[in-house]
Design a protein around this motif. Structure first.
Motif, PDB file in Angstrom:
ATOM      1  N   ARG A  42       0.844  -1.190   0.000  1.00 24.94           N
ATOM      2  CA  ARG A  42       0.000   0.000   0.000  1.00 24.94           C
ATOM      3  C   ARG A  42       0.879   1.239   0.000  1.00 24.94           C
ATOM      4  NH1 ARG A  42      -5.484   1.139   3.154  1.00 24.94           N
ATOM      5  NH2 ARG A  42      -5.555   3.406   3.070  1.00 24.94           N
ATOM      6  N   LEU A  43       0.607   2.156  -0.941  1.00 23.59           N
ATOM      7  CA  LEU A  43       1.333   3.419  -0.997  1.00 23.59           C
ATOM      8  C   LEU A  43       0.610   4.459  -0.148  1.00 23.59           C
ATOM      9  CD1 LEU A  43       2.245   3.554  -4.794  1.00 23.59           C
ATOM     10  CD2 LEU A  43       3.461   2.439  -2.908  1.00 23.59           C
ATOM     11  N   ASP A  44       1.221   5.607   0.001  1.00 25.68           N
ATOM     12  CA  ASP A  44       0.592   6.681   0.768  1.00 25.68           C
ATOM     13  C   ASP A  44      -0.724   7.075   0.117  1.00 25.68           C
ATOM     14  OD1 ASP A  44       2.739   6.682   2.462  1.00 25.68           O
ATOM     15  OD2 ASP A  44       3.795   8.281   1.396  1.00 25.68           O
ATOM     16  N   ASP A  45      -1.750   7.316   0.964  1.00 22.51           N
ATOM     17  CA  ASP A  45      -3.062   7.714   0.436  1.00 22.51           C
ATOM     18  C   ASP A  45      -2.979   9.081  -0.216  1.00 22.51           C
ATOM     19  OD1 ASP A  45      -3.827   5.411   1.628  1.00 22.51           O
ATOM     20  OD2 ASP A  45      -4.835   6.358   3.330  1.00 22.51           O
ATOM     21  N   THR A  46      -3.669   9.195  -1.335  1.00 23.78           N
ATOM     22  CA  THR A  46      -3.736  10.499  -1.996  1.00 23.78           C
ATOM     23  C   THR A  46      -4.889  11.328  -1.453  1.00 23.78           C
ATOM     24  OG1 THR A  46      -5.190   9.663  -3.722  1.00 23.78           O
ATOM     25  CG2 THR A  46      -2.822   9.466  -4.103  1.00 23.78           C
ATOM     26  N   GLY A  47      -5.879  10.663  -0.835  1.00 20.59           N
ATOM     27  CA  GLY A  47      -7.036  11.388  -0.313  1.00 20.59           C
ATOM     28  C   GLY A  47      -8.091  11.639  -1.358  1.00 20.59           C
ATOM     29  N   ASP A  48      -7.825  11.281  -2.612  1.00 28.61           N
ATOM     30  CA  ASP A  48      -8.791  11.519  -3.684  1.00 28.61           C
ATOM     31  C   ASP A  48      -8.687  10.380  -4.681  1.00 28.61           C
ATOM     32  OD1 ASP A  48      -9.251  12.834  -6.618  1.00 28.61           O
ATOM     33  OD2 ASP A  48     -10.602  13.692  -5.121  1.00 28.61           O
ATOM     34  N   PHE A  49      -9.804   9.705  -4.973  1.00 29.51           N
ATOM     35  CA  PHE A  49      -9.738   8.546  -5.865  1.00 29.51           C
ATOM     36  C   PHE A  49      -9.392   8.944  -7.293  1.00 29.51           C
ATOM     37  CE2 PHE A  49     -14.238   9.760  -5.558  1.00 29.51           C
ATOM     38  CZ  PHE A  49     -14.593   9.911  -6.882  1.00 29.51           C
ATOM     39  N   ALA A  50      -9.760  10.159  -7.714  1.00 33.39           N
ATOM     40  CA  ALA A  50      -9.413  10.609  -9.064  1.00 33.39           C
ATOM     41  C   ALA A  50      -7.899  10.755  -9.201  1.00 33.39           C
ATOM     42  CB  ALA A  50     -10.109  11.932  -9.368  1.00 33.39           C
ATOM     43  N   GLN A  51      -7.261  11.370  -8.191  1.00 29.79           N
ATOM     44  CA  GLN A  51      -5.810  11.497  -8.221  1.00 29.79           C
ATOM     45  C   GLN A  51      -5.129  10.143  -8.131  1.00 29.79           C
ATOM     46  OE1 GLN A  51      -4.560  14.232  -5.171  1.00 29.79           O
ATOM     47  NE2 GLN A  51      -5.854  15.906  -5.931  1.00 29.79           N
ATOM     48  N   ALA A  52      -5.693   9.258  -7.315  1.00 32.62           N
ATOM     49  CA  ALA A  52      -5.097   7.933  -7.158  1.00 32.62           C
ATOM     50  C   ALA A  52      -5.134   7.173  -8.486  1.00 32.62           C
ATOM     51  CB  ALA A  52      -5.846   7.161  -6.081  1.00 32.62           C
ATOM     52  N   TYR A  53      -6.269   7.215  -9.165  1.00 30.77           N
ATOM     53  CA  TYR A  53      -6.375   6.491 -10.419  1.00 30.77           C
ATOM     54  C   TYR A  53      -5.518   7.136 -11.513  1.00 30.77           C
ATOM     55  CZ  TYR A  53      -8.510   3.685 -14.104  1.00 30.77           C
ATOM     56  OH  TYR A  53      -8.711   2.809 -15.136  1.00 30.77           O
ATOM     57  N   GLN A  54      -5.432   8.446 -11.498  1.00 28.22           N
ATOM     58  CA  GLN A  54      -4.576   9.138 -12.466  1.00 28.22           C
ATOM     59  C   GLN A  54      -3.120   8.727 -12.273  1.00 28.22           C
ATOM     60  OE1 GLN A  54      -4.767  13.391 -12.158  1.00 28.22           O
ATOM     61  NE2 GLN A  54      -3.640  13.756 -14.054  1.00 28.22           N
ATOM     62  N   ARG A  55      -2.734   8.551 -11.018  1.00 29.86           N
ATOM     63  CA  ARG A  55      -1.358   8.139 -10.720  1.00 29.86           C
ATOM     64  C   ARG A  55      -1.089   6.737 -11.260  1.00 29.86           C
ATOM     65  NH1 ARG A  55       1.036   7.952  -4.535  1.00 29.86           N
ATOM     66  NH2 ARG A  55       3.051   6.982  -5.007  1.00 29.86           N
ATOM     67  N   VAL A  56      -2.049   5.834 -11.086  1.00 32.15           N
ATOM     68  CA  VAL A  56      -1.880   4.473 -11.583  1.00 32.15           C
ATOM     69  C   VAL A  56      -1.798   4.457 -13.102  1.00 32.15           C
ATOM     70  CG1 VAL A  56      -3.036   2.238 -11.801  1.00 32.15           C
ATOM     71  CG2 VAL A  56      -2.938   3.369  -9.582  1.00 32.15           C
ATOM     72  N   ARG A  57      -2.659   5.205 -13.754  1.00 34.60           N
ATOM     73  CA  ARG A  57      -2.657   5.232 -15.218  1.00 34.60           C
ATOM     74  C   ARG A  57      -1.386   5.857 -15.759  1.00 34.60           C
ATOM     75  NH1 ARG A  57      -7.674   4.113 -17.527  1.00 34.60           N
ATOM     76  NH2 ARG A  57      -6.399   3.949 -19.418  1.00 34.60           N
ATOM     77  N   ALA A  58      -0.859   6.849 -15.029  1.00 29.76           N
ATOM     78  CA  ALA A  58       0.353   7.527 -15.494  1.00 29.76           C
ATOM     79  C   ALA A  58       1.579   6.627 -15.382  1.00 29.76           C
ATOM     80  CB  ALA A  58       0.562   8.807 -14.695  1.00 29.76           C
ATOM     81  N   THR A  59       1.676   5.857 -14.292  1.00 28.95           N
ATOM     82  CA  THR A  59       2.839   4.992 -14.077  1.00 28.95           C
ATOM     83  C   THR A  59       2.678   3.627 -14.726  1.00 28.95           C
ATOM     84  OG1 THR A  59       1.938   4.188 -11.969  1.00 28.95           O
ATOM     85  CG2 THR A  59       3.340   6.151 -11.901  1.00 28.95           C
ATOM     86  N   GLY A  60       1.417   3.210 -14.925  1.00 26.84           N
ATOM     87  CA  GLY A  60       1.187   1.891 -15.492  1.00 26.84           C
ATOM     88  C   GLY A  60       1.460   0.763 -14.526  1.00 26.84           C
ATOM     89  N   ARG A  61       1.521   1.082 -13.235  1.00 26.40           N
ATOM     90  CA  ARG A  61       1.820   0.071 -12.221  1.00 26.40           C
ATOM     91  C   ARG A  61       0.781   0.124 -11.105  1.00 26.40           C
ATOM     92  NH1 ARG A  61       6.565   0.914  -9.360  1.00 26.40           N
ATOM     93  NH2 ARG A  61       6.677  -1.341  -8.941  1.00 26.40           N
ATOM     94  N   GLY A  62       0.423  -1.050 -10.588  1.00 23.48           N
ATOM     95  CA  GLY A  62      -0.460  -1.117  -9.440  1.00 23.48           C
ATOM     96  C   GLY A  62      -1.926  -0.968  -9.805  1.00 23.48           C
ATOM     97  N   PHE A  63      -2.740  -0.790  -8.768  1.00 20.69           N
ATOM     98  CA  PHE A  63      -4.181  -0.615  -8.945  1.00 20.69           C
ATOM     99  C   PHE A  63      -4.731   0.204  -7.779  1.00 20.69           C
ATOM    100  CE2 PHE A  63      -3.860  -4.315  -6.247  1.00 20.69           C
ATOM    101  CZ  PHE A  63      -4.945  -4.240  -5.397  1.00 20.69           C
ATOM    102  N   VAL A  64      -5.928   0.741  -7.995  1.00 23.31           N
ATOM    103  CA  VAL A  64      -6.618   1.519  -6.977  1.00 23.31           C
ATOM    104  C   VAL A  64      -7.719   0.660  -6.366  1.00 23.31           C
ATOM    105  CG1 VAL A  64      -8.032   3.566  -6.515  1.00 23.31           C
ATOM    106  CG2 VAL A  64      -6.161   3.678  -8.168  1.00 23.31           C
ATOM    107  N   TRP A  65      -7.813   0.715  -5.030  1.00 23.51           N
ATOM    108  CA  TRP A  65      -8.918   0.043  -4.335  1.00 23.51           C
ATOM    109  C   TRP A  65      -9.744   1.118  -3.640  1.00 23.51           C
ATOM    110  CZ3 TRP A  65      -8.342  -4.520  -0.307  1.00 23.51           C
ATOM    111  CH2 TRP A  65      -9.637  -4.909   0.106  1.00 23.51           C
ATOM    112  N   LEU A  66     -10.963   1.304  -4.152  1.00 24.52           N
ATOM    113  CA  LEU A  66     -11.879   2.310  -3.617  1.00 24.52           C
ATOM    114  C   LEU A  66     -13.025   1.605  -2.899  1.00 24.52           C
ATOM    115  CD1 LEU A  66     -13.072   5.209  -3.407  1.00 24.52           C
ATOM    116  CD2 LEU A  66     -14.078   4.832  -5.680  1.00 24.52           C
ATOM    117  N   GLY A  67     -13.249   1.983  -1.644  1.00 20.19           N
ATOM    118  CA  GLY A  67     -14.345   1.411  -0.874  1.00 20.19           C
ATOM    119  C   GLY A  67     -15.410   2.449  -0.579  1.00 20.19           C
ATOM    120  N   LEU A  68     -16.672   2.135  -0.910  1.00 16.46           N
ATOM    121  CA  LEU A  68     -17.784   3.055  -0.711  1.00 16.46           C
ATOM    122  C   LEU A  68     -18.861   2.388   0.135  1.00 16.46           C
ATOM    123  CD1 LEU A  68     -18.162   4.292  -4.408  1.00 16.46           C
ATOM    124  CD2 LEU A  68     -16.982   5.479  -2.561  1.00 16.46           C
ATOM    125  N   HIS A  69     -19.640   3.214   0.828  1.00 11.74           N
ATOM    126  CA  HIS A  69     -20.761   2.707   1.619  1.00 11.74           C
ATOM    127  C   HIS A  69     -22.032   3.446   1.230  1.00 11.74           C
ATOM    128  CE1 HIS A  69     -22.811   1.910   5.742  1.00 11.74           C
ATOM    129  NE2 HIS A  69     -23.111   0.984   4.854  1.00 11.74           N
TER     130      HIS A  69
END
Length: 352
Positions: A23-50
Motif C-alpha cells: 500500500r502506498l501513501d493515500d492520496t485522499g482523492d480517488f481521481a488522483q489515485a487512479y490518475q497516478r496508476v494510469r500515469a505509471t502503469g503500475r499497481g491498482f486503486v482500491w476504492l471502498g464506498l458505503h
C-alpha cells in the motif's frame, strides 16, 4: 486504517494505491489515485464506498469510465446475486447475511438479516460498494495488506478475498442456525397440540428461504471464476486477465467448495423444516379427529335423555306409565343406566 461508523451513508470508506502488493501513501482523492496508476502503469486503486448516492457514483463513473448499467446497480441496494462482464471488467454482486441473536426460537422475529456487497474489478482498479450495517470489509482489507504476495495478483485478489469472506459468513450463519433447528424440532415433537405454534415453523421456513436465495445463485458465478462453468451457465466469455491464471482459479474453486457446503447445510435445514411442517399439520389433524370423536361420543350419550324427554314432553293424555307413582324415578334410573353403559362402551373403545 480509517474507521467509520457502520451507520454512515455515502462515504468513501477507504481509497489507496497498491503496487506489487504494498500500500502506498493515500492520496485522499480517488481521481488522483487512479490518475497516478494510469500515469505509471503500475499497481491498482482500491476504492471502498458505503451506500453511495447517484451523484457520488456519477463522479466515480466519470473517473473509472464505468458503464451506466453498472452505476445503476451499484446505487440500487436490491440486486440479486450475480456476475456480469463489461469489457474485461468483472462485476460481482453478493448478498451478505448476518445471524440475529435471540433468546428463544418462539420469541424471535428474525433469524437472519441481509445486506449487499458489490465488487467491480477492472484491470487496474477495484471498487467495493457496501449496503447494510453488517457488511464491513475493513478486516478483509487489513488481512490482504498483511499478505503482499496475495495483493500482488491485483484486483482479482480483492474480489477473491471479498467472495471468500462472504461465503465463510454463510457457513457461520448456517452453523449458528443448527441449534435453532434442533430446538424447533424438539419444540414441535414435545409440545402438546394445544401449545403448538406453527407460526414459528413458518417463520423459520421463510428465513431459510431468504438465506437460500442469497447463497444458491452464487454457484454459477463461482464455477465460472474457477474455470469450471457447467453447461447451464450463461457466462460464455473467457476469463479476463489475471482471472484466467491457474492459481487464481484454484482459489475460487476453494470458495466454490465452501459455498457448496453451505448450500448443503441450508438445503438440509429446509428439508427438516418441511418435515416439521408436515408433522405439525399431522399432529393438528390427529388432535382434531380425537376431538371430533369425543364430541360425537358425548353427543351420542346426550341423545338418549333428549329423546326420552322429548317423547314424554309431548302433551298427550294417554301415555304409558304416566299414572304410575314410580314412573319418574324409574325413567331417571333408566336414563342413568343407558348413559353409563354408553360411556363404558365408548371409553373401552377409546373414544372417550
Amino acid at each position: 486504517m480509517p474507521s467509520h461508523s457502520p451507520s454512515a451513508r455515502d462515504l468513501v470508506l477507504d481509497c489507496a494505491v497498491y503496487v506489487d502488493g504494498a500500500r502506498l501513501d493515500d492520496t485522499g482523492d480517488f481521481a488522483q489515485a487512479y490518475q497516478r496508476v494510469r500515469a505509471t502503469g503500475r499497481g491498482f486503486v482500491w476504492l471502498g464506498l458505503h451506500s453511495p448516492t447517484a451523484a457520488r457514483m456519477a463522479s466515480v463513473a466519470r473517473v473509472f469510465n464505468l458503464h451506466s448499467l453498472v452505476v445503476e446497480d451499484l446505487v440500487d441496494a436490491h440486486q440479486r446475486p450475480k456476475l456480469e462482464l463489461y469489457d474485461g471488467t468483472v462485476f460481482l454482486v453478493l448478498r451478505s447475511m448476518h445471524y440475529v441473536d435471540h433468546a428463544a426460537v418462539d420469541k424471535a422475529n428474525d433469524i437472519v438479516s441481509s445486506g449487499e456487497i458489490m465488487v467491480l474489478a477492472g484491470p487496474d482498479f477495484v471498487i467495493t460498494v457496501r449496503h447494510g450495517n453488517h457488511t464491513q470489509l475493513g478486516g478483509v482489507r487489513a488481512a490482504l495488506e498483511s499478505r503482499p504476495e496475495a495483493l500482488a495478483f491485483g484486483p482479482v485478489a480483492v474480489l477473491h478475498a471479498v467472495a471468500d469472506h462472504v461465503v465463510d459468513s454463510y457457513q457461520r450463519v448456517a452453523i449458528d442456525m443448527a441449534d435453532d433447528v434442533d430446538e424447533l424440532e424438539e419444540h414441535v415433537f414435545a409440545s402438546s397440540t394445544t401449545d403448538l405454534d406453527i407460526d414459528v415453523v413458518y417463520m423459520f421456513k421463510r428465513e431459510i428461504l431468504e438465506l437460500h436465495r442469497a447463497v444458491a445463485p452464487l454457484a454459477v458465478p463461482l464455477a465460472w471464476l474457477s474455470g469450471a462453468a457447467g453447461p447451464g451457465s450463461t457466462l460464455r466469455a473467457e476469463l479476463p486477465g489475471a482471472f484466467g491464471e491457474k492459481e487464481i482459479r484454484r482459489h475460487f474453486r476453494d470458495v466454490a467448495d465452501h459455498l457448496t457446503a453451505a448450500v448443503d447445510m441450508i438445503d438440509g435445514y429446509d428439508e427438516r423444516l418441511t418435515t416439521l411442517l408436515n408433522a405439525a399439520a399431522t399432529k393438528v389433524g390427529i388432535q382434531q379427529n380425537t376431538d371430533m370423536r369425543k364430541i360425537s361420543s358425548w353427543a351420542a350419550i346426550a341423545v338418549v335423555p333428549t329423546a326420552i324427554a322429548g317423547i314424554y314432553g309431548m302433551n298427550f293424555e294417554h301415555m304409558p306409565e304416566l299414572a304410575w307413582r314410580w314412573s319418574y324415578p324409574a325413567v331417571l334410573l333408566l336414563l342413568l343406566l343407558i348413559c353409563t353403559t354408553l360411556w363404558v362402551v365408548l371409553h373401552k373403545n377409546r373414544w372417550l
